[in-house]
Design an enzyme around this catalytic site. Structure first.
Site, PDB file in Angstrom:
ATOM      1  N   ARG A   1       0.820  -1.214   0.000  1.00  0.00           N
ATOM      2  CA  ARG A   1       0.000   0.000   0.000  1.00  0.00           C
ATOM      3  C   ARG A   1       0.858   1.270   0.000  1.00  0.00           C
ATOM      4  O   ARG A   1       0.501   2.276   0.606  1.00  0.00           O
ATOM      5  CB  ARG A   1      -0.947   0.011   1.209  1.00  0.00           C
ATOM      6  CG  ARG A   1      -1.912  -1.157   1.264  1.00  0.00           C
ATOM      7  CD  ARG A   1      -2.866  -1.177   0.074  1.00  0.00           C
ATOM      8  NE  ARG A   1      -3.728  -2.332   0.143  1.00  0.00           N
ATOM      9  CZ  ARG A   1      -3.442  -3.521  -0.388  1.00  0.00           C
ATOM     10  NH1 ARG A   1      -2.320  -3.689  -1.053  1.00  0.00           N
ATOM     11  NH2 ARG A   1      -4.279  -4.529  -0.276  1.00  0.00           N
TER      12      ARG A   1
ATOM     13  N   SER B   1     -11.255  -0.116   2.514  1.00  0.00           N
ATOM     14  CA  SER B   1     -10.432  -0.494   3.666  1.00  0.00           C
ATOM     15  C   SER B   1      -9.712   0.746   4.194  1.00  0.00           C
ATOM     16  O   SER B   1      -8.906   1.349   3.481  1.00  0.00           O
ATOM     17  CB  SER B   1      -9.413  -1.564   3.252  1.00  0.00           C
ATOM     18  OG  SER B   1     -10.081  -2.728   2.814  1.00  0.00           O
TER      19      SER B   1
ATOM     20  N   GLU C   1      -4.941   3.974   5.694  1.00  0.00           N
ATOM     21  CA  GLU C   1      -4.619   3.876   4.254  1.00  0.00           C
ATOM     22  C   GLU C   1      -4.856   5.195   3.534  1.00  0.00           C
ATOM     23  O   GLU C   1      -4.029   5.610   2.730  1.00  0.00           O
ATOM     24  CB  GLU C   1      -5.452   2.755   3.598  1.00  0.00           C
ATOM     25  CG  GLU C   1      -4.886   1.376   3.781  1.00  0.00           C
ATOM     26  CD  GLU C   1      -5.455   0.396   2.770  1.00  0.00           C
ATOM     27  OE1 GLU C   1      -5.825   0.826   1.668  1.00  0.00           O
ATOM     28  OE2 GLU C   1      -5.535  -0.793   3.086  1.00  0.00           O
TER      29      GLU C   1
END
Length: 336
Positions: free
Chosen positions: A165, A235, A331
């Site tokens: 990520r 997410s 994130e």
């Protein structure tokens, strides 16, 4: 001619639907307009921020920057063999629509990444991944405009610094305007069925790219809310990665700890941690909370502002740390 819009309402420009206003705004449809946008930004004396689909972003109420919405389109075939095809895709192309197009062409590689919101240009920034696949394994080159060097550049995969990520582009937000991404896909099916619910497809003797694509959509639809119905950013927290020693310490206290191998480290399931901390389905006074079907997803049904989202994120991080001694990391990027 590209035009500057002052005091632009951005509430419809992110999937969290947070009320927000940009001091200035440009819609970028052609890469050749980038030098003009850069010059205009310099005259205004403001930072420049590039916006894609807004699916991985928390917008606070006032963005004191020039926001550039990247809508550069186009899908171009660069090369084709019996086994592979290489494509150049405009940064403004909708990600899921592009995946759907690839499946229709019977190109394999992206089917596990179906139904992820956002644009092509944002995909390498976040190194998007799902169900055993990361875009880093398919990107051959990212084309961009370097705002420091003030020139167009081509960055090969090995220089993109792709990590879980993360990437060069996320590390240096505000430096690169991605114009297109080049990917190498398979013309022969090479399925990745490592993710639990997809393993059943191994029994299909006539498995196709479309079968995997449809299964992924079914899984995501069941677990994740449609941002058009319930605003969310997918997410919201990264799955924590621990050293073996750290993992053993947590496992001793929590034998049922959900975990996965991550090279010589161990990855924990952030959604499970949040659920076990008692936050699944919980919301605060402003309606911000963790989705009832998937604790990893922060939802914003009342369209509260970005500050309320960040307050809830801190609540989640604190609760998980108190319960497990594990730090969670967001994130989404934050714009102020």
């Amino acid at each position: 001619m590209i035009k500057l819009e002052p005091n632009k309402d951005l509430s419809l420009c992110s999937t969290l639907a947070c009320p927000s206003t940009a001091q200035c705004y440009f819609e970028l449809s052609y890469k050749d307009d980038i030098p003009f946008v850069v010059a205009s930004t310099k005259e205004l004396g403001l930072p420049l921020l590039v916006l894609g689909g807004g699916s991985n972003l928390v917008l606070t109420p006032k963005i004191n920057s020039v926001v550039v919405r990247n809508t550069i389109k186009g899908i171009e075939q660069l090369s084709k063999t019996d086994k592979n095809v290489t494509l150049r895709v405009g940064a403004g192309e909708n990600w899921h629509k592009f995946v759907t197009w690839c499946v229709a062409q019977n190109y394999s590689g992206l089917e596990n990444l179906a139904l992820i919101p956002g644009t092509m240009g944002a995909a390498p920034v976040q190194n998007i991944g799902a169900y055993g696949v990361e875009i880093a394994t398919l990107v051959t080159q990212v084309n961009a405009y370097d705002l420091v060097e003030e020139k167009f550049i081509c960055i090969p995969n090995e220089e993109c610094q792709f990590r879980y990520r993360d990437s060069l582009f996320k590390d240096h937000e505000g430096r690169y305007v991605i114009t297109s991404v080049e990917l190498k896909l398979n013309r022969e099916l090479k399925p990745n069925l490592s993710y639990g619910p997809l393993k059943i497809l191994e029994q299909n003797e006539h498995l196709t790219v479309k079968h995997i694509y449809e299964a992924v959509i079914a899984i995501r639809t069941e677990k994740l809310p449609d941002p058009k119905v319930i605003p969310n950013a997918g997410s919201f927290f990264k799955n924590p990665i621990l050293s073996t020693a750290q993992f053993k310490g947590v496992l001793e206290l929590f034998p049922d700890l959900v975990h996965y191998p991550a090279g010589d480290q161990v990855k924990l399931a952030a959604g499970w941690l949040i659920d076990q901390a008692g936050l699944k389905g919980r919301v605060n006074d402003q309606g911000v909370g963790c989705y009832e079907k998937q604790a990893l997803v922060v939802v914003n049904p009342k369209r509260a502002n970005g500050d309320a989202i960040l307050d809830w994120a801190e609540t989640v991080k604190q609760r998980v740390f108190e319960h497990f001694g594990v730090h969670l990391e967001m994130e989404p990027r934050i714009w102020r």
